[in-house]
Design an enzyme around this catalytic site. Sequence first.
Site, PDB file in Angstrom:
ATOM      1  N   GLU A   1       5.031  63.642  11.857  1.00  0.00           N
ATOM      2  CA  GLU A   1       4.396  64.564  12.801  1.00  0.00           C
ATOM      3  C   GLU A   1       2.928  64.817  12.443  1.00  0.00           C
ATOM      4  O   GLU A   1       2.082  64.924  13.332  1.00  0.00           O
ATOM      5  CB  GLU A   1       5.203  65.868  12.849  1.00  0.00           C
ATOM      6  CG  GLU A   1       6.588  65.619  13.463  1.00  0.00           C
ATOM      7  CD  GLU A   1       7.521  66.828  13.419  1.00  0.00           C
ATOM      8  OE1 GLU A   1       7.112  67.896  12.915  1.00  0.00           O
ATOM      9  OE2 GLU A   1       8.655  66.691  13.901  1.00  0.00           O
TER      10      GLU A   1
ATOM     11  N   THR B   1      16.269  78.198  15.282  1.00  0.00           N
ATOM     12  CA  THR B   1      15.732  77.700  16.562  1.00  0.00           C
ATOM     13  C   THR B   1      16.034  78.665  17.698  1.00  0.00           C
ATOM     14  O   THR B   1      15.181  78.946  18.532  1.00  0.00           O
ATOM     15  CB  THR B   1      16.368  76.320  16.890  1.00  0.00           C
ATOM     16  OG1 THR B   1      16.124  75.444  15.785  1.00  0.00           O
ATOM     17  CG2 THR B   1      15.787  75.729  18.161  1.00  0.00           C
TER      18      THR B   1
ATOM     19  N   PHE C   1      17.969  69.191  27.958  1.00  0.00           N
ATOM     20  CA  PHE C   1      16.811  70.092  28.018  1.00  0.00           C
ATOM     21  C   PHE C   1      15.473  69.363  27.877  1.00  0.00           C
ATOM     22  O   PHE C   1      14.418  69.995  27.887  1.00  0.00           O
ATOM     23  CB  PHE C   1      16.930  71.196  26.953  1.00  0.00           C
ATOM     24  CG  PHE C   1      17.015  70.696  25.526  1.00  0.00           C
ATOM     25  CD1 PHE C   1      15.873  70.360  24.815  1.00  0.00           C
ATOM     26  CD2 PHE C   1      18.251  70.590  24.887  1.00  0.00           C
ATOM     27  CE1 PHE C   1      15.942  69.905  23.503  1.00  0.00           C
ATOM     28  CE2 PHE C   1      18.337  70.134  23.570  1.00  0.00           C
ATOM     29  CZ  PHE C   1      17.175  69.799  22.880  1.00  0.00           C
TER      30      PHE C   1
ATOM     31  N   TYR D   1       8.669  64.493  21.116  1.00  0.00           N
ATOM     32  CA  TYR D   1      10.079  64.888  21.183  1.00  0.00           C
ATOM     33  C   TYR D   1      11.003  63.718  21.528  1.00  0.00           C
ATOM     34  O   TYR D   1      12.117  63.935  22.034  1.00  0.00           O
ATOM     35  CB  TYR D   1      10.256  66.019  22.204  1.00  0.00           C
ATOM     36  CG  TYR D   1       9.809  67.377  21.691  1.00  0.00           C
ATOM     37  CD1 TYR D   1      10.387  67.949  20.556  1.00  0.00           C
ATOM     38  CD2 TYR D   1       8.824  68.104  22.357  1.00  0.00           C
ATOM     39  CE1 TYR D   1       9.991  69.197  20.090  1.00  0.00           C
ATOM     40  CE2 TYR D   1       8.420  69.358  21.888  1.00  0.00           C
ATOM     41  CZ  TYR D   1       9.011  69.892  20.751  1.00  0.00           C
ATOM     42  OH  TYR D   1       8.628  71.133  20.297  1.00  0.00           O
TER      43      TYR D   1
ATOM     44  N   ARG E   1      10.100  76.673   7.420  1.00  0.00           N
ATOM     45  CA  ARG E   1      11.303  76.782   8.264  1.00  0.00           C
ATOM     46  C   ARG E   1      11.987  78.140   8.082  1.00  0.00           C
ATOM     47  O   ARG E   1      12.472  78.739   9.036  1.00  0.00           O
ATOM     48  CB  ARG E   1      12.279  75.648   7.958  1.00  0.00           C
ATOM     49  CG  ARG E   1      11.811  74.327   8.534  1.00  0.00           C
ATOM     50  CD  ARG E   1      12.808  73.224   8.347  1.00  0.00           C
ATOM     51  NE  ARG E   1      13.976  73.388   9.197  1.00  0.00           N
ATOM     52  CZ  ARG E   1      14.002  73.143  10.501  1.00  0.00           C
ATOM     53  NH1 ARG E   1      12.930  72.720  11.125  1.00  0.00           N
ATOM     54  NH2 ARG E   1      15.106  73.301  11.196  1.00  0.00           N
TER      55      ARG E   1
ATOM     56  N   LYS F   1       3.393  77.465  20.168  1.00  0.00           N
ATOM     57  CA  LYS F   1       3.734  76.939  21.493  1.00  0.00           C
ATOM     58  C   LYS F   1       3.062  77.746  22.615  1.00  0.00           C
ATOM     59  O   LYS F   1       2.561  78.842  22.388  1.00  0.00           O
ATOM     60  CB  LYS F   1       5.264  76.938  21.649  1.00  0.00           C
ATOM     61  CG  LYS F   1       5.963  76.005  20.640  1.00  0.00           C
ATOM     62  CD  LYS F   1       7.463  75.898  20.907  1.00  0.00           C
ATOM     63  CE  LYS F   1       8.131  74.979  19.897  1.00  0.00           C
ATOM     64  NZ  LYS F   1       9.569  74.771  20.197  1.00  0.00           N
TER      65      LYS F   1
ATOM     66  N   ARG G   1      10.356  83.765  14.834  1.00  0.00           N
ATOM     67  CA  ARG G   1      11.089  83.664  16.107  1.00  0.00           C
ATOM     68  C   ARG G   1      11.797  84.968  16.457  1.00  0.00           C
ATOM     69  O   ARG G   1      11.889  85.335  17.631  1.00  0.00           O
ATOM     70  CB  ARG G   1      12.055  82.488  16.048  1.00  0.00           C
ATOM     71  CG  ARG G   1      11.296  81.158  16.170  1.00  0.00           C
ATOM     72  CD  ARG G   1      12.163  80.010  15.846  1.00  0.00           C
ATOM     73  NE  ARG G   1      11.560  78.722  16.164  1.00  0.00           N
ATOM     74  CZ  ARG G   1      11.912  77.595  15.576  1.00  0.00           C
ATOM     75  NH1 ARG G   1      12.868  77.589  14.666  1.00  0.00           N
ATOM     76  NH2 ARG G   1      11.321  76.462  15.899  1.00  0.00           N
TER      77      ARG G   1
ATOM     78  N   HIS H   1       6.933  75.602  16.408  1.00  0.00           N
ATOM     79  CA  HIS H   1       7.620  74.399  15.930  1.00  0.00           C
ATOM     80  C   HIS H   1       7.326  74.253  14.445  1.00  0.00           C
ATOM     81  O   HIS H   1       6.252  74.638  13.975  1.00  0.00           O
ATOM     82  CB  HIS H   1       7.093  73.156  16.653  1.00  0.00           C
ATOM     83  CG  HIS H   1       7.533  71.876  16.003  1.00  0.00           C
ATOM     84  ND1 HIS H   1       8.760  71.322  16.229  1.00  0.00           N
ATOM     85  CD2 HIS H   1       6.926  71.087  15.074  1.00  0.00           C
ATOM     86  CE1 HIS H   1       8.888  70.229  15.491  1.00  0.00           C
ATOM     87  NE2 HIS H   1       7.788  70.062  14.775  1.00  0.00           N
TER      88      HIS H   1
ATOM     89  N   ASN I   1      10.400  79.300  22.039  1.00  0.00           N
ATOM     90  CA  ASN I   1      10.671  79.975  20.762  1.00  0.00           C
ATOM     91  C   ASN I   1       9.432  80.077  19.874  1.00  0.00           C
ATOM     92  O   ASN I   1       9.520  80.272  18.669  1.00  0.00           O
ATOM     93  CB  ASN I   1      11.851  79.310  20.043  1.00  0.00           C
ATOM     94  CG  ASN I   1      11.606  77.842  19.736  1.00  0.00           C
ATOM     95  OD1 ASN I   1      10.560  77.311  20.057  1.00  0.00           O
ATOM     96  ND2 ASN I   1      12.577  77.196  19.110  1.00  0.00           N
TER      97      ASN I   1
END
Length: 134
Positions: A126, A91, A57, A49, A85, A9, A102, A115, A112
Amino acid sequence: MEKTFGIIKPNAVQKNLIGKILTLIEESGLKVVEARMETLTKPQAEGFYAEHKERPFFGSLVNFMTSGPVLLFVLEGNNAVENYRKLMGATDPAKAAPGTIRKLYADSLEANSVHGSDSTASAAREVAYFFGDK
Ligand code: AMP
């Protein structure tokens, strides 16, 4: 072999963390099989998203995700979705386990740093969204 989709990100790209994050991914045994750097447009981020569009948010998340370049990538490996993950951690970085991406590199719940797809169905959607139907 399974595929999953990930993003480094804008906050992590800005802080020169691409190399450190990809090193953790590669050292975990996952293979980077596609990657592309770009700055997302608002429609791209909103579409990606879309499941969150009613959440409070959402607007802030779209602004953040379009605030600078991101690295989009596809990973391949055994249990790639679950293993990536686990490597990312929770998250919310405050709840992420020690040693996870993270925990090490997130700035906040929103920023964070990474993704990752949350299921094989999300991964397929995705990967197709950003890398076409390969
Ligand atoms: P996910 O679809 O689970 O990846 O969630 C989308 C992203 O939205 C997360 O990775 C965070 O960057 C952000 N996010 C999730 N929950 C919140 C929240 N409560 N407040 C702000 N940002 C959030």
